[in-house]
Design a protein around this motif. Sequence first.
Motif, short mmCIF file in Angstrom:
data_model
loop_
_atom_site.label_atom_id
_atom_site.label_comp_id
_atom_site.label_asym_id
_atom_site.label_seq_id
_atom_site.Cartn_x
_atom_site.Cartn_y
_atom_site.Cartn_z
N VAL A 216 0.83 -1.21 0.00
CA VAL A 216 0.00 0.00 0.00
C VAL A 216 0.86 1.26 0.00
CG1 VAL A 216 -0.26 0.19 2.53
CG2 VAL A 216 -2.08 1.03 1.02
N VAL A 217 2.06 1.18 0.58
CA VAL A 217 2.98 2.33 0.58
C VAL A 217 3.42 2.66 -0.84
CG1 VAL A 217 5.22 3.21 1.43
CG2 VAL A 217 3.77 1.82 2.93
N THR A 218 3.68 1.63 -1.64
CA THR A 218 4.07 1.81 -3.04
C THR A 218 3.00 2.61 -3.77
OG1 THR A 218 4.87 -0.49 -2.90
CG2 THR A 218 5.01 0.58 -5.04
N CYS A 247 -4.37 -5.46 -3.43
CA CYS A 247 -3.65 -4.65 -2.44
C CYS A 247 -4.64 -3.58 -2.01
CB CYS A 247 -2.39 -4.03 -3.06
SG CYS A 247 -1.48 -2.99 -1.90
N TYR A 248 -5.20 -3.74 -0.81
CA TYR A 248 -6.34 -2.92 -0.44
C TYR A 248 -5.92 -1.55 0.10
CZ TYR A 248 -8.71 -7.28 -1.20
OH TYR A 248 -9.17 -8.41 -1.79
N PRO A 249 -6.62 -0.49 -0.36
CA PRO A 249 -6.30 0.87 0.06
C PRO A 249 -6.48 1.04 1.57
CG PRO A 249 -7.87 0.85 -1.76
CD PRO A 249 -7.77 -0.53 -1.26
N ASP A 250 -5.68 1.92 2.17
CA ASP A 250 -5.85 2.25 3.57
C ASP A 250 -6.38 3.67 3.70
OD1 ASP A 250 -3.69 3.82 2.97
OD2 ASP A 250 -2.27 2.81 4.33
N VAL A 251 -6.45 4.18 4.91
CA VAL A 251 -7.01 5.52 5.15
C VAL A 251 -6.18 6.59 4.45
CG1 VAL A 251 -5.75 5.83 7.35
CG2 VAL A 251 -7.87 7.10 6.94
N ILE A 252 -4.87 6.37 4.33
CA ILE A 252 -4.00 7.35 3.66
C ILE A 252 -4.34 7.40 2.17
CG2 ILE A 252 -1.60 7.93 3.07
CD1 ILE A 252 -0.79 6.58 5.73
#
Length: 610
Positions: A216-218, A247-252
Motif C-alpha cells: 500500500v505504501v508503493t 492490495c487494499y487501500p488504507d485511510v491514507i
Amino acid sequence: MDLAVPTKQTREGFCTFQYIHGLDTRKNVMDGKFGARASSSWSSLRLYMGPKARFIVLSLDNDTRLRTQQGFTKQRLVRVCAISKLKTLGSNGRLLNSENTQMSQENSSYNFEEFERNSYLRRLVRNGELEEAFKHLETMVYRGDIPDIVPCTSLIRGFCRTGKTKRATRVLEILEESGAVPDVITYNVLISGYCKSGEINTALEVLDRMSVAPDVVTYNTILRSLCDSGKLKQAMEVLDLQLQRECYPDVITYTILIEATCKESGVARAMKLLDEMRSKGCKPDVVTYNVLINGICREGRIDEAIKFLNKMPSYGCHPNVITHNIILRSMCSTGRWMDAEKLLAEMLRKGCSPSVVTFNILINFLCRKGLLGRAIDILEKMPKHGCTPNSLSYNPLLHGFCKEKKMDRAIEYLEIMVSRGCYPDIVTYNTLLTALCKDGKVDVAVEILKQLSTKGCSPVLITYNTVIDGLSKVGKTERGIELLEEMREKGLQPDIITYSSLVGGLSREGKVDEAIKFFHDLKGLGVRPNAITYNAVILGLCKARQTDRAIDFLADMVSKGCKPTEATYTILIEGIAYEGFAEEALKLLNELCFRGVVKKSSAEQMVVKV
C-alpha cells in the motif's frame, strides 16, 4: 544485518547457540531508524555457514524493520534455540543444502570475505561515500558476491536524495543481476525518488517491473505524486490496478484521493468517495475529515463547515486543533472576526487547546485590518494557553507598525521579541529595512544590515536589494555599489532589480555615463535589462540634454523585444521639451495620446509641465 557467531553441532543434527554477543545496535542510515530490516519472529532468521567453519553468518530477513523486543537492546544479546535445516553458501554465493558441504569446504574463507565486503559496503553508505560504495558494489558483483539488500537500499536512497535517480536505478539493476532479491522497501525507495524528482512516468515503469508484490505504501507514493500533479484521472486508474492486485487501500490512500477530488471536482464528488471508503470498511480519521472541511471552506460554505465539525464526534472522530484552524482561517479571510472569536471560545470550552498557529491566524488578520491594539492583546494571552509566540506572531505586528510609519513602535517590539527569546528571522528584518528605507532612514537600515550576520540571520538577495534601492534613492549610490560587491563576496547573485536600482541612482545623480556602463555590463552577466532599466538610462540622458542618445536607447529597447511603458514616452517627451523643443514635444504627446499609448489624464499633466 549479518552477525558472525560460533557454531556447535549436536548429535541430532541441530546447530545450537546459547547467545550471540556483541550485537551492533547502532542506527542504520536508512531513515535514521534502528538497525536492519527483520521479520517480527525469530523463525525468519537465515543461517549461512561455511563447512568446517568456526563461525556462522546469521542474517535477519529484510522484509520488515527490526523491532526492539524482550529487552533486546538493553541486553544486547539474542537467544537462538535451534535451527533445523542448516544451509551453506556455495562458491557462486547461493545457498546449498548441508549435504553438499563436503564439496565446498574450500569456500569457507570466501564466504567470510563476502561477509566482510558487505560490511565494508555498509560503512561506505553510512559515511555518505555514495560513489565509492557504488564502485565497491560493482566489484562485489563482479567477484560473484551477493550484496546485502539493506545497504543497497540506503545507497538507492542516497542517490535519490541527490537527484541521481538514474544512478539509483543502476544500483537496483546490479542487485537483480547479482541474484539478490530486492524487497518491497527497496522498490518503494526508488519509486519515491522518481516521484519527488517529478519523473512519475518512470516511477510507474518501476511499479510495472517489480519482482515482488507492491504494498500500500508503493501505491500511496505514486497516488500522492499523481494527485499533486493534478492527474486525478490517472490516479484513479492506478487505484483500479491496486484493487485488481488485491492490495487494499488504507485511510491514507483514500485521504489522498479525497483531497485531490475536492480540488478538482468539488466536495460533493469527494463525499461519494468518503461513502465508498466507509462501505469498504476503511474508517476515516481526523486528517480525512480535515481535508473535507478545508474543501468546504474553499467553496465559501463556512457555516456548512461548522456543522460538519459539530457532527464529527457522531462519526467516531473528534476534531483537533487543525480542524478549528482551517475554519478560523476561512472566517478571518472573509472578515468574520466575531464568528472567529466565538469559535475560539467554543474550542476552549470543548478542551481543545489552541496552538501557536491558531493565535497567529488571529494576529495576522487583526494586523491586516489595522487593529494592532487587539492583535497585541491576543499576543499577550498566548503564554496563558501554553503557547510561546514565534517570529510569525511578531512579524505581522512589525509590518503593521511599519505600514503606519510608527518606526519607534516597530523597533520597540523588535526589542521585546528578542528579550523574550524569540529571534527575528530574515522576513522580520526585511520588513523593517523596507520601512526604514521608505521613511528615508537609510543609514539606520545600513547599520541593521551590518549586524544581521552577528545575529545569526544571513541576508538574502531581497535584503540587499531593499537597502541598495534605498541608498540609490537618497543620492548614495556609491555606497550601494559597495554593497553590490559585498553581496557578490557572500555568494549572492545580483539580479535585474539590483542593477536597475543602481542604474536609476546613477542617472538621477547625473552620472549617466557610469549608468550606461553598468547597463552594458548586464549583457556580459547574462542579465536582460527590463523597462525600468531602460527608463532609468533614458531619464539620465534626457536630464543631461542628450535626447538623441535617449531616442537611440528607445530604438534599442524596441529591437530587443522590451516593450516601452507609458513612463518611457513621458520621460522622452519631457526631455525633448527640456531641450527647448516644446512645440515638437506637444505634437508627439498628442500623437501618442491619439494612439492610446499615453493616457488622457497623464497627457493633461504633461501639457502643464511642458
